[in-house]
Motif scaffolding. Sequence first.
Motif, PDB file in Angstrom:
ATOM      1  N   ASN A 224    -106.328   3.582 -15.267  1.00  0.00           N
ATOM      2  CA  ASN A 224    -107.165   4.833 -15.387  1.00  0.00           C
ATOM      3  C   ASN A 224    -106.006   6.087 -15.271  1.00  0.00           C
ATOM      4  OD1 ASN A 224    -106.840   5.373 -12.871  1.00  0.00           O
ATOM      5  ND2 ASN A 224    -108.898   4.404 -12.395  1.00  0.00           N
ATOM      6  N   ASP A 225    -106.552   7.216 -15.814  1.00  0.00           N
ATOM      7  CA  ASP A 225    -105.941   8.534 -15.903  1.00  0.00           C
ATOM      8  C   ASP A 225    -105.425   8.823 -14.330  1.00  0.00           C
ATOM      9  OD1 ASP A 225    -106.153   8.602 -18.441  1.00  0.00           O
ATOM     10  OD2 ASP A 225    -107.526  10.275 -18.433  1.00  0.00           O
ATOM     11  N   TYR A 226    -106.170   8.582 -13.566  1.00  0.00           N
ATOM     12  CA  TYR A 226    -106.051   9.008 -12.016  1.00  0.00           C
ATOM     13  C   TYR A 226    -104.824   8.152 -11.600  1.00  0.00           C
ATOM     14  CZ  TYR A 226    -105.848   9.288  -7.003  1.00  0.00           C
ATOM     15  OH  TYR A 226    -105.646   9.557  -5.815  1.00  0.00           O
ATOM     16  N   THR A 227    -104.797   6.754 -11.753  1.00  0.00           N
ATOM     17  CA  THR A 227    -103.684   5.921 -11.366  1.00  0.00           C
ATOM     18  C   THR A 227    -102.258   6.252 -12.226  1.00  0.00           C
ATOM     19  OG1 THR A 227    -105.078   4.167 -11.014  1.00  0.00           O
ATOM     20  CG2 THR A 227    -102.833   3.464 -11.203  1.00  0.00           C
ATOM     21  N   ARG A 228    -102.406   6.718 -13.528  1.00  0.00           N
ATOM     22  CA  ARG A 228    -101.209   7.229 -14.289  1.00  0.00           C
ATOM     23  C   ARG A 228    -100.564   8.184 -13.498  1.00  0.00           C
ATOM     24  NH1 ARG A 228    -103.448   7.456 -18.350  1.00  0.00           N
ATOM     25  NH2 ARG A 228    -103.482   5.439 -19.043  1.00  0.00           N
ATOM     26  N   LYS A 229    -101.590   9.238 -13.225  1.00  0.00           N
ATOM     27  CA  LYS A 229    -100.977  10.553 -12.823  1.00  0.00           C
ATOM     28  C   LYS A 229    -100.280   9.991 -11.352  1.00  0.00           C
ATOM     29  CE  LYS A 229    -104.211  13.545 -15.612  1.00  0.00           C
ATOM     30  NZ  LYS A 229    -105.182  14.535 -15.328  1.00  0.00           N
ATOM     31  N   GLN A 230    -100.852   9.215 -10.886  1.00  0.00           N
ATOM     32  CA  GLN A 230    -100.365   8.863  -9.365  1.00  0.00           C
ATOM     33  C   GLN A 230     -99.087   8.413  -9.374  1.00  0.00           C
ATOM     34  OE1 GLN A 230    -102.444   5.789  -7.286  1.00  0.00           O
ATOM     35  NE2 GLN A 230    -101.651   6.291  -5.279  1.00  0.00           N
ATOM     36  N   ILE A 231     -98.846   7.531 -10.463  1.00  0.00           N
ATOM     37  CA  ILE A 231     -97.601   6.824 -10.545  1.00  0.00           C
ATOM     38  C   ILE A 231     -96.435   8.030 -11.116  1.00  0.00           C
ATOM     39  CG2 ILE A 231     -96.458   5.189 -12.294  1.00  0.00           C
ATOM     40  CD1 ILE A 231     -98.975   3.617 -12.501  1.00  0.00           C
ATOM     41  N   GLU A 232     -97.006   8.798 -12.222  1.00  0.00           N
ATOM     42  CA  GLU A 232     -95.953   9.925 -12.424  1.00  0.00           C
ATOM     43  C   GLU A 232     -95.569  10.856 -11.366  1.00  0.00           C
ATOM     44  OE1 GLU A 232     -95.572  13.327 -15.638  1.00  0.00           O
ATOM     45  OE2 GLU A 232     -97.277  12.249 -15.692  1.00  0.00           O
ATOM     46  N   GLY A 233     -96.468  11.228 -10.510  1.00  0.00           N
ATOM     47  CA  GLY A 233     -96.251  12.004  -9.380  1.00  0.00           C
ATOM     48  C   GLY A 233     -95.123  11.257  -8.203  1.00  0.00           C
ATOM     49  N   LEU A 234     -95.407  10.159  -8.020  1.00  0.00           N
ATOM     50  CA  LEU A 234     -94.489   9.357  -7.281  1.00  0.00           C
ATOM     51  C   LEU A 234     -93.119   9.280  -8.004  1.00  0.00           C
ATOM     52  CD1 LEU A 234     -97.081   6.889  -5.909  1.00  0.00           C
ATOM     53  CD2 LEU A 234     -95.794   8.908  -4.382  1.00  0.00           C
ATOM     54  N   LEU A 235     -92.992   8.809  -9.162  1.00  0.00           N
ATOM     55  CA  LEU A 235     -91.943   8.515  -9.509  1.00  0.00           C
ATOM     56  C   LEU A 235     -90.838   9.763  -9.791  1.00  0.00           C
ATOM     57  CD1 LEU A 235     -92.535   6.025 -12.563  1.00  0.00           C
ATOM     58  CD2 LEU A 235     -91.723   5.590 -10.202  1.00  0.00           C
ATOM     59  N   ARG A 236     -91.790  11.059 -10.110  1.00  0.00           N
ATOM     60  CA  ARG A 236     -90.999  12.316 -10.298  1.00  0.00           C
ATOM     61  C   ARG A 236     -90.499  12.819  -8.768  1.00  0.00           C
ATOM     62  NH1 ARG A 236     -91.065  15.016 -14.424  1.00  0.00           N
ATOM     63  NH2 ARG A 236     -92.691  14.802 -16.437  1.00  0.00           N
ATOM     64  N   GLN A 237     -90.689  11.974  -7.717  1.00  0.00           N
ATOM     65  CA  GLN A 237     -90.385  12.313  -6.314  1.00  0.00           C
ATOM     66  C   GLN A 237     -88.666  11.664  -6.338  1.00  0.00           C
ATOM     67  OE1 GLN A 237     -91.603  14.169  -3.833  1.00  0.00           O
ATOM     68  NE2 GLN A 237     -93.088  14.699  -5.531  1.00  0.00           N
ATOM     69  N   PHE A 238     -88.405  10.796  -7.425  1.00  0.00           N
ATOM     70  CA  PHE A 238     -87.253  10.196  -7.252  1.00  0.00           C
ATOM     71  C   PHE A 238     -86.346  11.023  -8.384  1.00  0.00           C
ATOM     72  CE2 PHE A 238     -90.088   6.716  -6.135  1.00  0.00           C
ATOM     73  CZ  PHE A 238     -90.449   7.088  -4.788  1.00  0.00           C
ATOM     74  N   MET A 239     -86.521  11.953  -8.855  1.00  0.00           N
ATOM     75  CA  MET A 239     -85.442  12.704  -9.725  1.00  0.00           C
ATOM     76  C   MET A 239     -84.405  13.164  -9.100  1.00  0.00           C
ATOM     77  SD  MET A 239     -88.445  14.890 -12.019  1.00  0.00           S
ATOM     78  CE  MET A 239     -87.362  16.031 -12.692  1.00  0.00           C
ATOM     79  N   PRO A 240     -83.297  13.284  -9.843  1.00  0.00           N
ATOM     80  CA  PRO A 240     -83.260  13.154 -11.417  1.00  0.00           C
ATOM     81  C   PRO A 240     -83.034  11.614 -11.779  1.00  0.00           C
ATOM     82  CG  PRO A 240     -81.237  13.655 -10.590  1.00  0.00           C
ATOM     83  CD  PRO A 240     -82.053  13.768  -9.337  1.00  0.00           C
ATOM     84  N   TRP A 241     -83.546  11.415 -13.063  1.00  0.00           N
ATOM     85  CA  TRP A 241     -83.480  10.310 -13.586  1.00  0.00           C
ATOM     86  C   TRP A 241     -82.354  10.074 -14.823  1.00  0.00           C
ATOM     87  CZ3 TRP A 241     -86.162   5.586 -12.261  1.00  0.00           C
ATOM     88  CH2 TRP A 241     -87.287   5.564 -11.406  1.00  0.00           C
ATOM     89  N   ARG A 242     -81.586   9.633 -14.553  1.00  0.00           N
ATOM     90  CA  ARG A 242     -80.338   9.576 -15.409  1.00  0.00           C
ATOM     91  C   ARG A 242     -80.213   8.357 -16.447  1.00  0.00           C
ATOM     92  NH1 ARG A 242     -77.444  14.016 -14.367  1.00  0.00           N
ATOM     93  NH2 ARG A 242     -77.436  14.516 -12.056  1.00  0.00           N
ATOM     94  N   LYS A 243     -80.371   7.176 -16.047  1.00  0.00           N
ATOM     95  CA  LYS A 243     -80.386   6.103 -17.050  1.00  0.00           C
ATOM     96  C   LYS A 243     -81.834   5.343 -17.369  1.00  0.00           C
ATOM     97  CE  LYS A 243     -75.817   6.385 -17.089  1.00  0.00           C
ATOM     98  NZ  LYS A 243     -74.683   5.742 -16.495  1.00  0.00           N
ATOM     99  N   GLY A 244     -81.769   5.222 -18.440  1.00  0.00           N
ATOM    100  CA  GLY A 244     -83.188   4.684 -19.138  1.00  0.00           C
ATOM    101  C   GLY A 244     -83.317   4.812 -20.787  1.00  0.00           C
ATOM    102  N   PRO A 245     -84.614   4.896 -21.304  1.00  0.00           N
ATOM    103  CA  PRO A 245     -85.757   5.230 -20.489  1.00  0.00           C
ATOM    104  C   PRO A 245     -86.629   3.847 -20.213  1.00  0.00           C
ATOM    105  CG  PRO A 245     -85.745   5.121 -22.883  1.00  0.00           C
ATOM    106  CD  PRO A 245     -84.473   4.720 -22.384  1.00  0.00           C
ATOM    107  N   PHE A 246     -87.550   4.280 -19.388  1.00  0.00           N
ATOM    108  CA  PHE A 246     -88.499   3.127 -18.944  1.00  0.00           C
ATOM    109  C   PHE A 246     -89.989   3.809 -19.292  1.00  0.00           C
ATOM    110  CE2 PHE A 246     -85.268   3.332 -15.783  1.00  0.00           C
ATOM    111  CZ  PHE A 246     -84.944   2.142 -15.797  1.00  0.00           C
ATOM    112  N   PHE A 247     -90.814   2.742 -19.569  1.00  0.00           N
ATOM    113  CA  PHE A 247     -92.237   3.063 -20.090  1.00  0.00           C
ATOM    114  C   PHE A 247     -93.244   2.104 -19.223  1.00  0.00           C
ATOM    115  CE2 PHE A 247     -89.544   3.377 -23.762  1.00  0.00           C
ATOM    116  CZ  PHE A 247     -90.024   4.615 -24.199  1.00  0.00           C
ATOM    117  N   ILE A 248     -93.851   2.984 -18.152  1.00  0.00           N
ATOM    118  CA  ILE A 248     -94.805   2.183 -17.178  1.00  0.00           C
ATOM    119  C   ILE A 248     -96.094   2.583 -17.570  1.00  0.00           C
ATOM    120  CG2 ILE A 248     -94.983   2.089 -14.769  1.00  0.00           C
ATOM    121  CD1 ILE A 248     -92.273   1.184 -15.579  1.00  0.00           C
TER     122      ILE A 248
END
Length: 327
Positions: A77-101
């Motif tokens: 759901n939208d809440y879970t996707r936003k939760q995933i995005e918020g957590l993954l953004r804590q590990f910026m900068p992301w240099r090699k990819g891209p990833f689709f989650i």
Amino acid sequence: MNKLLSSWLEQSYAALLGTPLSHWLETLPAQMKHWASQELHGEFNKWCRLLDKLPVTEPSRVDLLQSVTFGTQQDVNDYTRKQIEGLLRQFMPWRKGPFFIHGLHVDTEWRSDWKWERVLPHISELSGRTVLDVGCGSGYHMWRMLGHNPSRVFGIDPTQLFFIQFQAIRHFHQDDRIHFLPLGIEQMQPLNAFDTVFSMGVLYHRKDPIQFLTQLKHQLRKGGELVLETLVVEGDEQTVLMAGERYAQMRNVWFLPSVAALKVWLERVGFINVKLADINHTTVEEQRATNWMESQSLADFLDPQDPSLTIEGYPAPQRAVLIATRA
């Protein structure tokens, strides 16, 4: 050693048992115990706590052949996707990819998929092989390797943020054939066991490139394949550029050989069948700032009046892929 780190390492050790790499266990656990006892990045324990908050999901789709995709937008759901995005953004900068989650596009600085598509047609079939990726970054290429059904893929890279980023992506697809160890090549015993060794974007960061090539050779079995990608310059067998204090604003760039010189280096240290697989100029479409890597990128490192040069006046980045066999 925190529980998450201990769990990740134990999984890696288990993956070595009963394989041609099992002798790595003679040194690896002690090395990892020593590594964990040293001063870790100030954010490391925080990163681990954040990783532990990633929601458990069930991806309905996994694609490693055309991309690195785990799940679809409809899986969560939208809440879970936003939760995933918020957590993954804590590990910026992301240099090699891209990833689709689960429909989330982690738009990394590098379009590493472009490099993979250039490399893939020239390498040996990976199915059933043991593979090492030296300087693996966040592990993007390891996932693409896994898509071709190797028996094991190990990546090594001493950068702790990359280690965390890999574990964040692996959270969504916990395949026991893929593992990341926070090591540099100089810390590894000569295993003489991998079928394929990749080293992409590392050689020019080494003060002693000949020693580095020798270390790569000593990870391969006889007849194993090296896939080497690095910055190069135009020239003959004697042409090597040693950058000054910076190259494209990078402080840790040392030697940029010509393709011909690099072939000589590889042959001198014991490789045969050395061939050029690909050569191309890095573009500002392939390496650029994004909202997942917001600092300066390639466009800022080129001469604004002449993009064929770096801002320091050196030839702009040109990368070559060479394939070689250990004699």
